[in-house]
Design a protein around this motif. Structure first.
Motif, PDB file in Angstrom:
ATOM      1  N   ASP A  95      11.216  -1.516 -21.720  1.00  0.00           N
ATOM      2  CA  ASP A  95      11.370  -1.566 -23.173  1.00  0.00           C
ATOM      3  C   ASP A  95      10.463  -2.581 -23.856  1.00  0.00           C
ATOM      4  O   ASP A  95      10.240  -2.484 -25.065  1.00  0.00           O
ATOM      5  CB  ASP A  95      12.822  -1.895 -23.526  1.00  0.00           C
ATOM      6  CG  ASP A  95      13.718  -0.676 -23.615  1.00  0.00           C
ATOM      7  OD1 ASP A  95      13.201   0.453 -23.476  1.00  0.00           O
ATOM      8  OD2 ASP A  95      14.929  -0.835 -23.833  1.00  0.00           O
ATOM      9  N   SER A 111      13.963   4.322 -20.451  1.00  0.00           N
ATOM     10  CA  SER A 111      13.818   3.547 -21.682  1.00  0.00           C
ATOM     11  C   SER A 111      14.981   3.802 -22.638  1.00  0.00           C
ATOM     12  O   SER A 111      15.707   4.800 -22.531  1.00  0.00           O
ATOM     13  CB  SER A 111      12.511   3.898 -22.378  1.00  0.00           C
ATOM     14  OG  SER A 111      12.583   5.199 -22.944  1.00  0.00           O
ATOM     15  N   SER A 156      11.224   2.359 -25.820  1.00  0.00           N
ATOM     16  CA  SER A 156      10.052   3.001 -25.231  1.00  0.00           C
ATOM     17  C   SER A 156       9.232   3.667 -26.318  1.00  0.00           C
ATOM     18  O   SER A 156       9.560   4.740 -26.788  1.00  0.00           O
ATOM     19  CB  SER A 156      10.500   4.035 -24.209  1.00  0.00           C
ATOM     20  OG  SER A 156       9.424   4.770 -23.737  1.00  0.00           O
TER      21      SER A 156
END
Length: 512
Positions: A387, A200, A28
């Protein structure tokens, strides 16, 4: 099949009865080294209370294990976002020998339960000398298992989802597949809207540093398998000066776009299948024939086509069609010890009884006997789609890419390509991007790659080791997914020596 292949270690299977996972990519936002990455540096002011937590431990699971719950910010960018609660477990160092610290373990996924992995395998199955000198610790990452899990579909809905045809033959079947993928995404948004934007890999890595601080360790010692290698490498990039002894087994390459990862993984499963086929044809009972690997591949593809038109009974209400059969075969590619079971299951299925392949597929999806599912596949999609940007913009893009996927694997290519369409319809935009991870300033990191690994191809390990400023590649020349604790004394000795003494394997070391 489901999404991209799960990236989790076989030991997760032993611990939780699940098997695989999909190729995921970057974190992330591209992680950069933390400005306060000194091991003794104070945390940012808005995080002080999290690092100062005192955990209340209670006995849980098998004797010797303890459990607790830690808090982390739901959104690290907004202090007012509230907390997320994360499940933690540990087993204290048993001695003899001086305690080194905590060894945090993660089995991969994303979506594999680290707590289950610890209690079912790592905390009792890792070498005694390692368990003697480390507190064995696990935290279920945010959105996973006991840590405010992402939920998407009911058991009945998931049953239907896993049977959707993922090799559409016409526009009608393509529409049905896209409807199923959209329904899956809407289910996740409906049931998990609050947590969905905050699962994330970068956020999970930051959670790990809070846990390190809570446990009183100046540096994080860590062993991550499969997707867990990306989590560990991300930690090293964020906190290089807090990075201790890191083992990244079955490594991912964070620099690859999602479509390249999916295509590489497709080729990885083809390599693994060819190893299985080469072994199978040596046996008189090989259901794919005994003449050649090429013929075995052709016969399996023909069998899948037959199931696409006419599923076979399983003794349950669910029949074995092409999608579930393909998943069952893929599940057995993770470990050569499953090859005899796969031979037997294929034989039964070709004789009209799909129970064996269905059982393998159910283990992949972590389907329980009561018809419910663990949240493995839900968390897997949630993390993967956050992601990295999706592989495809829509069905037309998949169709255009089919030749390259089928070249990578004549048997699995078509299904893998269509499965990669899942993130196209995800409700939460991706926050991560493919990027290299250097982790400059980190202590030596051991990256482990298996030459015929289906889920994390060997070239990924080579790439990650070369990206990391302090990376050392350890190679296992063999079959199966990941290498530590899977029967190679050479691999185990090298990793144990590193964990216990800090001595990295020699450059270019290869175990067979």
């Amino acid at each position: 099949m489901d999404t991209r292949r799960l990236l989790s270690t076989l030991a997760t299977t032993l611990a939780t009865a699940g098997l695989l996972i999909t190729g995921c990519t970057a974190g992330s936002s591209t992680p950069s080294a933390s400005a306060s990455a000194s091991p003794k540096a104070a945390p940012a002011a808005n995080l002080t209370s999290y690092y100062a937590q005192k955990l209340t431990w209670r006995s849980c699971g098998a004797p010797g294990f303890e459990c607790s719950t830690m808090k982390a910010p739901l959104d690290y960018a907004k202090s007012s976002s509230g907390d997320i609660k994360l499940a933690v477990s540990r087993k204290k160092a048993t001695g003899p020998g001086k305690r080194i610290g905590s060894l945090l373990v993660n089995p991969g996924g994303p979506g594999g339960s680290a707590v289950d992995y610890l209690q079912g395998y790592a905390g009792i199955g890792y070498p005694a000398q390692v368990r003697a000198r480390y507190d064995m610790v696990a935290v279920d990452p945010r959105g996973v298992a006991r840590s405010e899990p992402v939920e998407c579909l009911t058991g009945k809905e998931m049953d239907a989802y896993t049977q959707v045809d993922q090799t559409p033959d016409d526009a009608g079947e393509t529409t049905l597949l896209t409807i199923a993928l959209k329904d899956f995404a809407r289910g996740c948004e409906k049931r998990s809207a609050t947590v969905l934007p905050h699962v994330s890999t970068v956020e999970a890595a930051r959670d790990m540093d809070i846990l390190r601080g809570i446990l009183g360790d100046e540096k994080l010692h860590y062993l991550g398998a499969s997707y867990g290698t990306f989590l560990g490498a991300t930690y090293a990039q964020l906190f290089p000066n807090r990075t201790g002894r890191l083992v990244l087994d079955g490594a991912m390459d964070p620099s690859l776009p999602a479509i390249d990862m999916n295509r590489d993984q497709t080729a990885g499963f083809e390599t693994a299948f060819q190893s299985f086929a080469a072994d199978c044809i040596k046996h008189e009972d090989c259901p794919l024939g005994t003449t050649s690997v090429a013929d075995a591949s052709t016969n399996l593809k023909k069998f899948f086509t037959t199931l696409d038109a006419k599923p076979v009974p399983t003794g349950q209400s669910r029949k074995l069609g092409e999608s579930l059969a393909t998943t069952g075969v893929i599940a057995a590619m993770y470990d050569e010890a499953a090859w005899p079971e796969l031979r037997a299951s294929l034989t039964r299925a070709m004789d009209g009884d799909g129970a064996g392949l269905l059982s393998l597929a159910d283990s992949y999806y972590e389907r329980q006997e009561n018809g419910s599912y663990a949240n493995l596949m839900f968390a897997n999609a949630a993390v993967n789609c956050l992601d990295s940007p999706p592989s495809f913009t829509g069905p037309d893009a998949v169709t255009a890419a089919l030749p390259s996927f089928e070249k990578a694997s004549p048997v699995f290519g078509e299904g893998f390509a269509w499965a990669a369409l899942n993130c196209t319809y995800w409700p939460t935009p991706a926050t991560g991007r493919p990027h290299s991870i250097e982790a400059k300033g980190a202590a030596p990191i051991v990256v482990v790659g298996t030459t015929r690994d289906p889920a994390t191809p060997y070239k990924w390990a080579k790439s990650l080791a070369s990206q990391l400023d302090s990376g050392t590649l350890l190679t296992y020349e063999g079959d199966g997914h990941t290498a530590y604790g899977r029967g190679s004394d050479c691999i185990d000795t090298a990793i144990n020596t590193y964990l216990l003494e800090g001595t990295v394997p020699s450059t270019g070391k290869t175990c067979r």
